[in-house]
Motif scaffolding. Structure first.
Motif, mmCIF file in Angstrom:
data_model
loop_
_atom_site.group_PDB
_atom_site.id
_atom_site.type_symbol
_atom_site.label_atom_id
_atom_site.label_comp_id
_atom_site.label_asym_id
_atom_site.label_seq_id
_atom_site.Cartn_x
_atom_site.Cartn_y
_atom_site.Cartn_z
ATOM 1 N N ARG A 145 0.862 -1.184 0.000
ATOM 2 C CA ARG A 145 0.000 0.000 0.000
ATOM 3 C C ARG A 145 0.894 1.229 0.000
ATOM 4 O O ARG A 145 1.848 1.304 0.765
ATOM 5 C CB ARG A 145 -0.904 -0.025 1.229
ATOM 6 C CG ARG A 145 -1.888 -1.191 1.181
ATOM 7 C CD ARG A 145 -2.650 -1.437 2.474
ATOM 8 N NE ARG A 145 -2.831 -0.327 3.347
ATOM 9 C CZ ARG A 145 -3.998 0.280 3.585
ATOM 10 N NH1 ARG A 145 -5.072 -0.138 2.992
ATOM 11 N NH2 ARG A 145 -4.077 1.286 4.420
ATOM 12 N N GLU A 180 -6.839 9.728 -4.280
ATOM 13 C CA GLU A 180 -7.920 8.757 -4.112
ATOM 14 C C GLU A 180 -8.266 8.094 -5.442
ATOM 15 O O GLU A 180 -8.397 6.870 -5.529
ATOM 16 C CB GLU A 180 -9.148 9.442 -3.516
ATOM 17 C CG GLU A 180 -10.295 8.473 -3.257
ATOM 18 C CD GLU A 180 -11.407 9.120 -2.465
ATOM 19 O OE1 GLU A 180 -11.500 8.816 -1.262
ATOM 20 O OE2 GLU A 180 -12.164 9.927 -3.045
ATOM 21 N N THR A 181 -8.378 8.875 -6.494
ATOM 22 C CA THR A 181 -8.709 8.357 -7.828
ATOM 23 C C THR A 181 -7.669 7.360 -8.318
ATOM 24 O O THR A 181 -8.004 6.346 -8.941
ATOM 25 C CB THR A 181 -8.838 9.518 -8.832
ATOM 26 O OG1 THR A 181 -9.890 10.374 -8.402
ATOM 27 C CG2 THR A 181 -9.105 9.019 -10.238
ATOM 28 N N HIS A 182 -6.406 7.609 -8.013
ATOM 29 C CA HIS A 182 -5.313 6.771 -8.515
ATOM 30 C C HIS A 182 -4.899 5.664 -7.553
ATOM 31 O O HIS A 182 -3.870 5.016 -7.749
ATOM 32 C CB HIS A 182 -4.128 7.642 -8.904
ATOM 33 C CG HIS A 182 -4.434 8.524 -10.085
ATOM 34 N ND1 HIS A 182 -4.564 8.051 -11.370
ATOM 35 C CD2 HIS A 182 -4.692 9.850 -10.144
ATOM 36 C CE1 HIS A 182 -4.872 9.045 -12.180
ATOM 37 N NE2 HIS A 182 -4.964 10.142 -11.456
ATOM 38 N N GLY A 183 -5.701 5.428 -6.517
ATOM 39 C CA GLY A 183 -5.510 4.257 -5.677
ATOM 40 C C GLY A 183 -4.494 4.365 -4.567
ATOM 41 O O GLY A 183 -4.089 3.341 -4.001
ATOM 42 N N PHE A 184 -4.081 5.566 -4.214
ATOM 43 C CA PHE A 184 -3.207 5.687 -3.051
ATOM 44 C C PHE A 184 -3.979 5.244 -1.809
ATOM 45 O O PHE A 184 -5.188 5.434 -1.708
ATOM 46 C CB PHE A 184 -2.722 7.130 -2.871
ATOM 47 C CG PHE A 184 -1.604 7.513 -3.800
ATOM 48 C CD1 PHE A 184 -0.290 7.456 -3.372
ATOM 49 C CD2 PHE A 184 -1.868 7.915 -5.100
ATOM 50 C CE1 PHE A 184 0.744 7.795 -4.222
ATOM 51 C CE2 PHE A 184 -0.850 8.256 -5.963
ATOM 52 C CZ PHE A 184 0.464 8.203 -5.531
ATOM 53 N N ALA A 185 -3.273 4.648 -0.868
ATOM 54 C CA ALA A 185 -3.915 4.107 0.322
ATOM 55 C C ALA A 185 -4.207 5.175 1.367
ATOM 56 O O ALA A 185 -5.223 5.118 2.053
ATOM 57 C CB ALA A 185 -3.043 3.021 0.954
ATOM 58 N N ARG A 186 -3.304 6.148 1.504
ATOM 59 C CA ARG A 186 -3.420 7.070 2.635
ATOM 60 C C ARG A 186 -2.766 8.406 2.307
ATOM 61 O O ARG A 186 -1.754 8.442 1.622
ATOM 62 C CB ARG A 186 -2.747 6.448 3.861
ATOM 63 C CG ARG A 186 -2.872 7.262 5.117
ATOM 64 C CD ARG A 186 -2.365 6.501 6.316
ATOM 65 N NE ARG A 186 -3.367 5.494 6.672
ATOM 66 C CZ ARG A 186 -3.158 4.501 7.526
ATOM 67 N NH1 ARG A 186 -1.996 4.355 8.097
ATOM 68 N NH2 ARG A 186 -4.124 3.658 7.815
ATOM 69 N N THR A 244 -13.013 13.854 -0.148
ATOM 70 C CA THR A 244 -12.776 12.465 -0.533
ATOM 71 C C THR A 244 -13.782 11.569 0.177
ATOM 72 O O THR A 244 -14.499 12.014 1.068
ATOM 73 C CB THR A 244 -11.348 12.021 -0.150
ATOM 74 O OG1 THR A 244 -11.192 12.147 1.277
ATOM 75 C CG2 THR A 244 -10.282 12.843 -0.871
ATOM 76 N N ARG A 266 -12.912 7.674 0.270
ATOM 77 C CA ARG A 266 -12.337 6.351 0.527
ATOM 78 C C ARG A 266 -10.913 6.374 1.079
ATOM 79 O O ARG A 266 -10.554 5.518 1.867
ATOM 80 C CB ARG A 266 -12.332 5.519 -0.759
ATOM 81 C CG ARG A 266 -13.689 5.173 -1.303
ATOM 82 C CD ARG A 266 -13.609 4.369 -2.606
ATOM 83 N NE ARG A 266 -12.622 4.850 -3.563
ATOM 84 C CZ ARG A 266 -12.797 5.888 -4.401
ATOM 85 N NH1 ARG A 266 -13.921 6.561 -4.378
ATOM 86 N NH2 ARG A 266 -11.849 6.236 -5.241
ATOM 87 N N ILE A 267 -10.110 7.289 0.633
ATOM 88 C CA ILE A 267 -8.698 7.281 1.001
ATOM 89 C C ILE A 267 -8.551 7.482 2.518
ATOM 90 O O ILE A 267 -9.284 8.258 3.133
ATOM 91 C CB ILE A 267 -7.907 8.349 0.207
ATOM 92 C CG1 ILE A 267 -6.405 8.097 0.321
ATOM 93 C CG2 ILE A 267 -8.301 9.758 0.606
ATOM 94 C CD1 ILE A 267 -5.581 8.851 -0.713
#
Length: 167
Positions: free
Chosen positions: A2, A27-33, A80, A82-83
């Motif tokens: 992650r 968030e869009t590009h899948g970073f976890a945090r 945001t 999800r992140i």
């Protein structure tokens, strides 16, 4: 693995449009945090050695904007969904533990459980002096503040008696 992104809320990254753009893109590009660090005060000519660089100097100039991490992360939470969000790190012995417990719990609620509180003890004696907090006892103070905060989060009504705080 992650991957997270650090340094939100510092320098040019302290502007709302930049925080919004970075947070939503991460968030869009899948970073976890998203991580946001803290210094309440930076001094022009510190005598304290920054422990994380070979030359002992922090790379952030003293006149750079450095937002409060809990407030900056609350803004990021609002744009945001999800992140995950984390303080990396909040210098706990520089703060009132009752207030930090309230602010961290508020951010966790507003982010729907996405917040992690990362704490540290700090390295700059000048920063502590500017805040009127003894530098020499910062480790013990942080340990006690964590215990007090855990009591606040777990007990209703809460009480705590320690060397540095009581309620």
């Amino acid at each position: 693995m992650r991957v997270g992104l650090h340094a939100l809320g510092i320098g040019d990254g302290a502007r709302p449009e930049v925080i919004r753009a970075v947070a939503t893109a991460a968030e869009t590009h899948g970073f976890a945090r998203l991580w946001c660090g803290e210094h309440v005060v930076l001094v022009d000519a510190p005598a304290s050695r920054y422990p994380y660089s070979a030359d002992g100097r922090i790379a952030v100039p003293a006149d750079a904007d450095w937002l409060d991490p809990l407030l900056a992360l609350t803004f990021a939470a609002a744009v945001t969904s999800r992140i995950e969000l984390a303080s990396g790190v909040l210098l706990l012995p520089e703060h009132n533990p009752v207030l930090v417990a309230k602010q961290a719990a508020t951010l966790d609620v507003l982010s729907a459980g996405r917040f992690s509180l990362g704490v540290g003890v700090g390295w700059s004696a000048e920063e502590f002096a500017a805040l009127g907090v003894p530098f020499a006892q910062r480790g013990r103070r942080a340990e006690e503040y964590l215990a007090a905060m855990r009591a606040l989060w777990a007990e209703d009504p809460a009480s705590f008696t320690g060397e540095f705080t009581h309620f």
